[in-house]
Design a protein around this motif. Structure first.
Motif, PDB file in Angstrom:
ATOM      1  N   GLN A  18     -19.172 -68.068  30.042  1.00  0.00           N
ATOM      2  CA  GLN A  18     -20.467 -68.638  30.402  1.00  0.00           C
ATOM      3  C   GLN A  18     -20.314 -70.062  30.938  1.00  0.00           C
ATOM      4  N   ASP A  19     -19.415 -70.825  30.345  1.00  0.00           N
ATOM      5  CA  ASP A  19     -19.149 -72.176  30.848  1.00  0.00           C
ATOM      6  C   ASP A  19     -18.710 -72.119  32.307  1.00  0.00           C
ATOM      7  N   TYR A  20     -17.779 -71.215  32.625  1.00  0.00           N
ATOM      8  CA  TYR A  20     -17.303 -71.074  33.998  1.00  0.00           C
ATOM      9  C   TYR A  20     -18.440 -70.655  34.938  1.00  0.00           C
ATOM     10  N   MET A  21     -19.243 -69.703  34.492  1.00  0.00           N
ATOM     11  CA  MET A  21     -20.332 -69.207  35.323  1.00  0.00           C
ATOM     12  C   MET A  21     -21.351 -70.304  35.608  1.00  0.00           C
ATOM     13  N   GLU A  23     -20.801 -73.579  35.469  1.00  0.00           N
ATOM     14  CA  GLU A  23     -20.146 -74.641  36.254  1.00  0.00           C
ATOM     15  C   GLU A  23     -20.015 -74.254  37.726  1.00  0.00           C
ATOM     16  N   ASP A  24     -19.611 -73.015  37.996  1.00  0.00           N
ATOM     17  CA  ASP A  24     -19.388 -72.583  39.379  1.00  0.00           C
ATOM     18  C   ASP A  24     -20.673 -72.200  40.099  1.00  0.00           C
ATOM     19  N   GLY A  25     -21.660 -71.722  39.377  1.00  0.00           N
ATOM     20  CA  GLY A  25     -22.928 -71.322  39.983  1.00  0.00           C
ATOM     21  C   GLY A  25     -22.858 -69.933  40.600  1.00  0.00           C
ATOM     22  N   LYS A  26     -24.023 -69.409  40.913  1.00  0.00           N
ATOM     23  CA  LYS A  26     -24.132 -68.044  41.424  1.00  0.00           C
ATOM     24  C   LYS A  26     -23.566 -67.872  42.830  1.00  0.00           C
ATOM     25  N   ASP A  27     -23.356 -68.963  43.537  1.00  0.00           N
ATOM     26  CA  ASP A  27     -22.830 -68.877  44.898  1.00  0.00           C
ATOM     27  C   ASP A  27     -21.307 -68.784  44.948  1.00  0.00           C
ATOM     28  N   ALA A  28     -20.651 -68.948  43.820  1.00  0.00           N
ATOM     29  CA  ALA A  28     -19.190 -68.893  43.777  1.00  0.00           C
ATOM     30  C   ALA A  28     -18.700 -67.484  44.108  1.00  0.00           C
ATOM     31  N   LYS A  29     -17.567 -67.418  44.797  1.00  0.00           N
ATOM     32  CA  LYS A  29     -16.986 -66.117  45.159  1.00  0.00           C
ATOM     33  C   LYS A  29     -16.702 -65.262  43.933  1.00  0.00           C
ATOM     34  N   ALA A  30     -16.236 -65.895  42.876  1.00  0.00           N
ATOM     35  CA  ALA A  30     -15.829 -65.151  41.683  1.00  0.00           C
ATOM     36  C   ALA A  30     -16.997 -64.815  40.755  1.00  0.00           C
ATOM     37  N   TYR A  31     -18.202 -65.244  41.083  1.00  0.00           N
ATOM     38  CA  TYR A  31     -19.335 -65.049  40.179  1.00  0.00           C
ATOM     39  C   TYR A  31     -19.569 -63.569  39.864  1.00  0.00           C
ATOM     40  N   ILE A  33     -17.454 -61.133  39.754  1.00  0.00           N
ATOM     41  CA  ILE A  33     -16.409 -60.676  38.836  1.00  0.00           C
ATOM     42  C   ILE A  33     -16.678 -61.206  37.436  1.00  0.00           C
ATOM     43  N   MET A  34     -17.049 -62.488  37.351  1.00  0.00           N
ATOM     44  CA  MET A  34     -17.366 -63.080  36.052  1.00  0.00           C
ATOM     45  C   MET A  34     -18.584 -62.407  35.439  1.00  0.00           C
ATOM     46  N   LEU A  35     -19.573 -62.066  36.269  1.00  0.00           N
ATOM     47  CA  LEU A  35     -20.783 -61.412  35.770  1.00  0.00           C
ATOM     48  C   LEU A  35     -20.449 -60.051  35.177  1.00  0.00           C
ATOM     49  N   LYS A  36     -19.561 -59.312  35.805  1.00  0.00           N
ATOM     50  CA  LYS A  36     -19.166 -58.003  35.268  1.00  0.00           C
ATOM     51  C   LYS A  36     -18.524 -58.167  33.890  1.00  0.00           C
ATOM     52  N   ARG A  37     -17.612 -59.122  33.754  1.00  0.00           N
ATOM     53  CA  ARG A  37     -16.964 -59.353  32.456  1.00  0.00           C
ATOM     54  C   ARG A  37     -17.979 -59.841  31.436  1.00  0.00           C
ATOM     55  N   TYR A  38     -18.900 -60.691  31.862  1.00  0.00           N
ATOM     56  CA  TYR A  38     -19.967 -61.191  30.995  1.00  0.00           C
ATOM     57  C   TYR A  38     -20.783 -60.017  30.432  1.00  0.00           C
ATOM     58  N   LEU A  39     -21.164 -59.094  31.304  1.00  0.00           N
ATOM     59  CA  LEU A  39     -21.964 -57.944  30.854  1.00  0.00           C
ATOM     60  C   LEU A  39     -21.156 -57.038  29.927  1.00  0.00           C
ATOM     61  N   ASP A  40     -19.862 -56.867  30.218  1.00  0.00           N
ATOM     62  CA  ASP A  40     -18.992 -56.083  29.336  1.00  0.00           C
ATOM     63  C   ASP A  40     -18.923 -56.711  27.941  1.00  0.00           C
ATOM     64  N   LEU A  41     -18.657 -58.011  27.908  1.00  0.00           N
ATOM     65  CA  LEU A  41     -18.560 -58.704  26.614  1.00  0.00           C
ATOM     66  C   LEU A  41     -19.894 -58.695  25.874  1.00  0.00           C
ATOM     67  N   LYS A  42     -20.965 -58.854  26.610  1.00  0.00           N
ATOM     68  CA  LYS A  42     -22.296 -58.842  25.991  1.00  0.00           C
ATOM     69  C   LYS A  42     -22.557 -57.489  25.319  1.00  0.00           C
ATOM     70  N   ALA A  43     -22.207 -56.409  25.997  1.00  0.00           N
ATOM     71  CA  ALA A  43     -22.389 -55.066  25.430  1.00  0.00           C
ATOM     72  C   ALA A  43     -21.516 -54.867  24.197  1.00  0.00           C
TER      73      ALA A  43
END
Length: 60
Positions: A18-21, A23-31, A33-43
């Motif tokens: 979440q810190d990375y997300m 800090e980088d914001g939704k416009d980041a290229k990796a967002y 990928i980070m969102l997918k991992r975020y949703l996996d961890l959240k589940a």
């Protein structure tokens, strides 16, 4: 690895991600990928009975 250790690692990773997300914001290229991992961890955490109310800062 004990279940308690696994939950601790998942919570720490969830927080760090979440810190990375944020800090980088939704416009980041990796967002996406980070969102997918975020949703996996959240589940995983929710299925394990962890209350995310206080630790979920992204809320997607």
């Amino acid at each position: 690895m004990a279940e308690k250790e696994m939950m601790q690692r998942n919570i720490e990773e969830f927080s760090r991600l979440q810190d990375y997300m944020i800090e980088d914001g939704k416009d980041a290229k990796a967002y996406k990928i980070m969102l997918k991992r975020y949703l996996d961890l959240k589940a995983i955490l929710q299925a394990s009975g962890i209350n995310l109310t206080d630790i979920d800062r992204i809320k997607e």
